[in-house]
Motif scaffolding. Structure first.
Motif, PDB file in Angstrom:
ATOM      1  N   SER A 130     -25.408  15.346 -78.125  1.00 49.50           N
ATOM      2  CA  SER A 130     -24.879  15.289 -76.771  1.00 49.50           C
ATOM      3  C   SER A 130     -25.931  14.760 -75.819  1.00 49.50           C
ATOM      4  O   SER A 130     -27.111  15.106 -75.887  1.00 49.50           O
ATOM      5  CB  SER A 130     -24.448  16.693 -76.306  1.00 49.50           C
ATOM      6  OG  SER A 130     -24.207  16.688 -74.927  1.00 49.50           O
ATOM      7  N   SER A 169     -26.267  15.679 -72.979  1.00 52.41           N
ATOM      8  CA  SER A 169     -26.705  16.758 -72.101  1.00 52.41           C
ATOM      9  C   SER A 169     -28.161  17.126 -72.354  1.00 52.41           C
ATOM     10  O   SER A 169     -28.837  17.638 -71.466  1.00 52.41           O
ATOM     11  CB  SER A 169     -25.817  17.986 -72.292  1.00 52.41           C
ATOM     12  OG  SER A 169     -25.901  18.475 -73.600  1.00 52.41           O
ATOM     13  N   ALA A 170     -28.659  16.848 -73.559  1.00 53.27           N
ATOM     14  CA  ALA A 170     -30.050  17.162 -73.868  1.00 53.27           C
ATOM     15  C   ALA A 170     -31.018  16.346 -73.027  1.00 53.27           C
ATOM     16  O   ALA A 170     -32.189  16.690 -72.883  1.00 53.27           O
ATOM     17  CB  ALA A 170     -30.324  16.914 -75.349  1.00 53.27           C
ATOM     18  N   THR A 171     -30.545  15.242 -72.443  1.00 54.25           N
ATOM     19  CA  THR A 171     -31.415  14.391 -71.650  1.00 54.25           C
ATOM     20  C   THR A 171     -31.325  14.702 -70.162  1.00 54.25           C
ATOM     21  O   THR A 171     -31.898  13.996 -69.346  1.00 54.25           O
ATOM     22  CB  THR A 171     -31.038  12.911 -71.870  1.00 54.25           C
ATOM     23  OG1 THR A 171     -29.736  12.670 -71.341  1.00 54.25           O
ATOM     24  CG2 THR A 171     -31.053  12.560 -73.342  1.00 54.25           C
ATOM     25  N   GLY A 172     -30.583  15.734 -69.797  1.00 56.33           N
ATOM     26  CA  GLY A 172     -30.511  16.127 -68.399  1.00 56.33           C
ATOM     27  C   GLY A 172     -29.403  15.462 -67.615  1.00 56.33           C
ATOM     28  O   GLY A 172     -29.447  15.412 -66.394  1.00 56.33           O
ATOM     29  N   ASP A 200     -25.536  19.280 -68.317  1.00 49.93           N
ATOM     30  CA  ASP A 200     -26.524  20.301 -67.969  1.00 49.93           C
ATOM     31  C   ASP A 200     -26.120  21.050 -66.707  1.00 49.93           C
ATOM     32  O   ASP A 200     -26.387  22.245 -66.570  1.00 49.93           O
ATOM     33  CB  ASP A 200     -27.902  19.671 -67.786  1.00 49.93           C
ATOM     34  CG  ASP A 200     -28.615  19.424 -69.100  1.00 49.93           C
ATOM     35  OD1 ASP A 200     -28.249  20.066 -70.096  1.00 49.93           O
ATOM     36  OD2 ASP A 200     -29.523  18.584 -69.131  1.00 49.93           O
ATOM     37  N   ASP A 201     -25.495  20.339 -65.760  1.00 45.53           N
ATOM     38  CA  ASP A 201     -25.043  21.001 -64.536  1.00 45.53           C
ATOM     39  C   ASP A 201     -23.954  22.026 -64.836  1.00 45.53           C
ATOM     40  O   ASP A 201     -23.914  23.105 -64.227  1.00 45.53           O
ATOM     41  CB  ASP A 201     -24.513  19.961 -63.544  1.00 45.53           C
ATOM     42  CG  ASP A 201     -25.592  19.002 -63.066  1.00 45.53           C
ATOM     43  OD1 ASP A 201     -26.771  19.377 -63.116  1.00 45.53           O
ATOM     44  OD2 ASP A 201     -25.247  17.880 -62.651  1.00 45.53           O
ATOM     45  N   ARG A 205     -23.586  23.651 -67.684  1.00 44.68           N
ATOM     46  CA  ARG A 205     -24.241  24.784 -68.348  1.00 44.68           C
ATOM     47  C   ARG A 205     -24.979  25.670 -67.350  1.00 44.68           C
ATOM     48  O   ARG A 205     -24.989  26.905 -67.481  1.00 44.68           O
ATOM     49  CB  ARG A 205     -25.208  24.273 -69.406  1.00 44.68           C
ATOM     50  CG  ARG A 205     -24.526  23.531 -70.537  1.00 44.68           C
ATOM     51  CD  ARG A 205     -25.549  23.075 -71.586  1.00 44.68           C
ATOM     52  NE  ARG A 205     -24.923  22.146 -72.505  1.00 44.68           N
ATOM     53  CZ  ARG A 205     -24.105  22.500 -73.497  1.00 44.68           C
ATOM     54  NH1 ARG A 205     -23.806  23.771 -73.665  1.00 44.68           N
ATOM     55  NH2 ARG A 205     -23.572  21.593 -74.294  1.00 44.68           N
ATOM     56  N   ALA A 206     -25.578  25.060 -66.339  1.00 44.13           N
ATOM     57  CA  ALA A 206     -26.301  25.835 -65.325  1.00 44.13           C
ATOM     58  C   ALA A 206     -25.340  26.729 -64.545  1.00 44.13           C
ATOM     59  O   ALA A 206     -25.664  27.883 -64.229  1.00 44.13           O
ATOM     60  CB  ALA A 206     -27.044  24.894 -64.382  1.00 44.13           C
ATOM     61  N   ASP A 213     -20.800  21.729 -80.113  1.00 48.42           N
ATOM     62  CA  ASP A 213     -20.975  21.852 -78.667  1.00 48.42           C
ATOM     63  C   ASP A 213     -19.590  21.865 -78.008  1.00 48.42           C
ATOM     64  O   ASP A 213     -18.859  20.878 -78.092  1.00 48.42           O
ATOM     65  CB  ASP A 213     -21.792  20.653 -78.167  1.00 48.42           C
ATOM     66  CG  ASP A 213     -22.009  20.656 -76.661  1.00 48.42           C
ATOM     67  OD1 ASP A 213     -21.371  21.461 -75.952  1.00 48.42           O
ATOM     68  OD2 ASP A 213     -22.827  19.846 -76.191  1.00 48.42           O
TER      69      ASP A 213
END
Length: 341
Positions: A2, A4-7, A11-12, A14-15, A221
């Protein structure tokens, strides 16, 4: 892997899941204390009493109310519909959106009967998502953006939101998402949807199995399950559920498709749906299986399978009644009624 691992966008999401607020236990305690003084035997209203606790705990008040409820319907189209997995063409999605706007659908009448607001969100109906049997439904950025769009449904002072959908082919999408999240084959999760015969149901199962095969290796995921196997209306519903949690707005979910959307968040964190009720048990067979997988129970079982938020809207009327009962009943002292010795 994914992105998402790169930010990037996931990621938002998940936060937000990591920052979810919990239930207001002080409000729940106060509701229980008042309930003990109301003019009725303890526990005599059964689940209506626990609904008030749920409502007040998430609204954060000992006197919960449903004054500005909203039914939000998200409409999307799906590339997989070309596989013959629905009894209706995708043009029906747009036609039904127009029917909602004209006030001619079942959901319009239920909203009138229960004094509910209604908003319908057209999610790029002229651009179907990718055919999940050969490609991902959405890219990560598009999926996250659609979730963010869904979050906007909670704006404007809503104090309870009921979430539903419209989308030809989306019970196939729900089946694929359920299988991606909880395992199993297409045959485990598909059903007749809008009225398919046995051959049509078999085509749905084959489509789900093909999608699971092509996306295998990416389905650990839950957000990847959503973007690869899902649809825009599912992403928007997931976003609305998460935004409601952050704003302490209780949620009532409709049937199989809405439940599949919410299940993505459940797989990220099982507590993420604690502010939700499941409005009804759909007649689509796998809905019960999906609810059981999450340990959830529906409020109503009316043999419905229409979608468009109808079951959630009917359940909203039930929750509103529970709140009015709790707020309006007299206590034993107020009514001059003798309590239990």
């Amino acid at each position: 892997m994914s992105r998402s691992a790169t930010g990037l966008p996931f990621d938002d999401i998940r936060a937000l899941v990591a920052a979810m607020p919990g239930r207001d236990e002080a409000a729940v305690a106060a509701i229980r204390a008042r309930d003990a003084e109301l003019t009725k035997p303890a526990g005599s209203l059964g689940q209506m009493e626990t609904l008030v606790e749920w409502l007040g705990g998430w609204q954060g008040t000992p006197r919960p109310a449903v004054n500005r409820p909203l039914v939000a319907i998200f409409a999307g189209n799906h590339g997989v519909a070309v596989r013959g997995i629905s009894a209706f063409p995708t043009s029906v999605t747009q036609q039904m959106v127009e029917n909602f706007a004209a006030g001619g659908a079942a959901i319009n009448q239920i909203c009138i009967a229960n004094d509910l607001g209604l908003k319908v969100f057209d999610l790029a109906l002229d651009i179907p998502t990718g055919d999940i049997t050969i490609e991902a439904a959405m890219g990560e950025a598009a999926c996250a953006a659609t979730m963010a769009f869904g979050m906007e449904a909670t704006a404007g002072g809503v104090d309870l939101i009921a979430l539903g959908e419209m989308g030809i082919g989306n019970t196939t999408i729900a089946a694929a998402v359920a299988a991606g999240l909880f395992g199993g084959t297409g045959a485990d999760w598909v059903g007749p949807g809008t009225g398919l015969d046995a051959a049509g149901v078999a085509r749905k199962a084959d489509a789900v199995d093909a999608a699971l095969a092509i996306h295998a290796g990416h389905l650990a995921d839950p957000l990847e399950v959503l973007r690869r196997l899902g649809g825009r209306e599912l992403a928007a519903i997931a976003g609305a559920v998460l935004a409601a949690r952050m704003s302490r707005i209780p949620v009532i979910l409709d049937g199989y498709v809405a439940t599949a959307a919410a299940a993505v968040l459940y797989r990220l964190d099982p507590s993420s749906l604690d502010h939700c009720q499941f409005g009804h048990l759909s007649a689509e067979p796998a809905h019960r299986r999906l609810l059981d997988a999450m340990g959830k129970k529906p409020l109503l079982d009316l043999g419905m399978r229409l979608g468009e938020g109808t079951g959630a809207a009917l359940a909203t009327g039930l929750v509103r009644a529970a709140a009015l009962i709790h707020a309006g009943m007299a206590t034993f002292t107020q009514a001059g009624v003798s309590g239990k010795d």
